[in-house]
Scaffold this active site. Structure first.
Site, short mmCIF file in Angstrom:
data_model
loop_
_atom_site.label_atom_id
_atom_site.label_comp_id
_atom_site.label_asym_id
_atom_site.label_seq_id
_atom_site.Cartn_x
_atom_site.Cartn_y
_atom_site.Cartn_z
N THR A 68 0.75 -1.32 -0.03
CA THR A 68 -0.07 0.02 -0.15
C THR A 68 0.96 1.45 0.12
O THR A 68 0.30 2.20 -0.09
CB THR A 68 -1.00 0.34 1.24
OG1 THR A 68 0.04 0.01 2.29
CG2 THR A 68 -1.86 -1.05 1.27
N LYS A 69 2.16 1.12 0.14
CA LYS A 69 2.98 2.29 0.38
C LYS A 69 3.30 3.18 -0.95
O LYS A 69 2.93 2.57 -2.15
CB LYS A 69 4.20 1.97 0.89
CG LYS A 69 4.18 1.32 2.66
CD LYS A 69 3.51 2.26 3.66
CE LYS A 69 2.87 2.02 4.83
NZ LYS A 69 3.79 1.10 5.53
N THR A 70 3.85 4.19 -1.00
CA THR A 70 4.11 5.05 -2.12
C THR A 70 5.05 4.64 -3.17
O THR A 70 5.25 5.12 -4.17
CB THR A 70 4.30 6.67 -1.61
OG1 THR A 70 5.47 6.54 -1.05
CG2 THR A 70 3.38 7.17 -0.73
#
Ligand SMILES: *Cc1c(COP(=O)(O)O)cnc(C)c1O
Length: 391
Positions: free
Chosen positions: A188-190
């Site tokens: 889910t991270k950038t």
């Protein structure tokens, strides 16, 4: 208390921005026969360090592993204390417990939800070894104030930058500021590789220690023992861990790194749409903007003015779900979870700002793959729910 779905299909809370380039990069690695740590990981580390302008980047398989290795590198011992804020994810404090050391929580600033530097000195004891500031949602904590305290008491600063890629604090990129910094490449991270993480530092000794400890404490470049240029000889210099990153993940990471700025630009545009749609609404409080930091909007944390609503946060979340909008909560503060209550006797009111703000935060979906109509659906759903339940 139901709401007609705003949309036909469920809008996930988070989705990675994967296109044919990541698929091709992964296919190439899989076909190459070299699956685990190897040339792609070396290249990923090199490009990641160059992007941040930091001397060393050490790839690992999670940010949790990164923080564990960072604390190991600075020599954390049983009985030591590490200061962090209660408003964070489980990982930030659990890595301190791996050492039988004590995570010492402090409260957060009301506006940014980042650690309040004015409360840090009171939490320092003769056992304190480090401070772990968490850059909540990606907006940097007040690093100048934190470093000033760290210098005064000879403490190390290890950033939990799981949300902070890319983040400029007073013009400098997070990852090139503190003693050590940990990044996450969780799905889910950038920057997403499924699972993955990175430690960055300018310190040669800490970087070497992290490199050795991420692969069983084997002497440097042990992964090369299966290559033509490597040697079958290796030496175990310490009982290490199994935290190395695969080349499959690193191949994805290289493509994601090249897309980092375009994904960032899209998230900021979505945030501006949300800000404009919620500004001035009596029940909705858009996230605050720190003057010292850019905001990469890994999360868009909307706060509810519960006094202006007839429903609580859980009901608001349920209505969003019924409207087919995925949302999440970051976070229930650590000091309110049973392990920390039972182990350290924390009470909710020990950290009143985190306790209160943690009750009224909702993280809305914000990711580059959202279409304009997805963004409009979120705006419509949030405003509808708030309008229909005004006190
Ligand atoms: C995601 C996250 C972590 C853990 O990252 P992993 O790569 O899953 O280990 C740590 N801290 C914060 C603030 C996070 O959001």
């Amino acid at each position: 208390m139901t709401l007609a779905p705003i949309r036909e299909t469920f809008l996930p809370f988070a989705l990675p921005d994967i296109d044919q380039r990541e698929i091709d990069a992964v296919t190439e690695v899989v076909a190459s026969g070299w699956l685990t740590t190897g040339p792609k990981t070396v290249e990923f580390e090199k490009q990641f360090a160059a992007y941040l302008g930091v001397k060393h980047a050490v790839a690992v398989n999670s940010a949790t592993a990164a923080m564990h290795l960072a604390l190991e590198a600075i020599g954390l011992q049983r009985g030591d204390e590490v200061i962090t804020s209660t408003f964070t994810f489980a990982a930030t404090a659990e890595v301190v417990r791996y050492f039988d050391a004590k995570p010492v929580f402090v409260d957060v600033q009301h506006d940014t939800l980042n650690i309040d530097p004015t409360l840090i000195e009171a939490a320092i004891t003769e056992h304190t070894k480090a401070i772990i500031p968490v850059h909540v949602a990606g907006q940097a904590a007040d690093l100048d104030a934190i470093h000033a305290i760290a210098r005064k008491y000879d403490l190390r600063v290890i950033d939990d930058a799981a949300h902070a890629l890319p983040t400029y604090y007073k013009g400098r990129l997070v990852g090139a500021i503190s003693d050590l910094t940990s990044f996450s490449f969780y799905a889910t991270k950038t920057l997403a590789t499924g699972e993955g993480g990175m430690i960055t530092t300018d310190n040669d000794e800490w970087a070497d220690r992290c490199r050795v400890m991420r692969l069983h404490g084997m002497s440097k470049d042990a992964w090369k023992r299966y290559t033509g240029e490597g040697s079958w000889r290796y030496d175990i210099v310490a009982p290490g861990f199994k935290y190395n990153l695969t080349d499959i993940a690193s191949a994805m990471g290289l493509v994601q790194l090249s897309k980092l700025e375009s994904m960032y630009t899209r998230r900021v545009a979505i945030a501006r749409t949300f800000d404009a749609a919620f500004a001035g609404h009596p029940a909705l409080i858009p996230p605050a903007q720190s003057p010292d930091s850019t905001h990469p909007y890994h999360l868009y944390i909307l706060r509810l003015n519960l006094d202006a609503l007839t429903i609580n946060r859980a009901q608001f979340m349920e209505l969003l779900r019924q409207a087919n909008i995925g949302a999440s909560v970051h976070w229930i503060p650590l000091h309110m979870h049973s392990y920390y209550v039972q182990t350290y006797g924390y009470k909710p009111e020990d950290f009143p700002i985190a306790a209160e703000e943690g009750m009224r935060c909702i993280s809305l979906p914000i990711y580059s793959r959202m279409s304009n109509s997805d963004v409009e659906d979120v705006v419509t759903a949030v405003r509808d729910i708030a309008d229909r339940h005004l006190a």
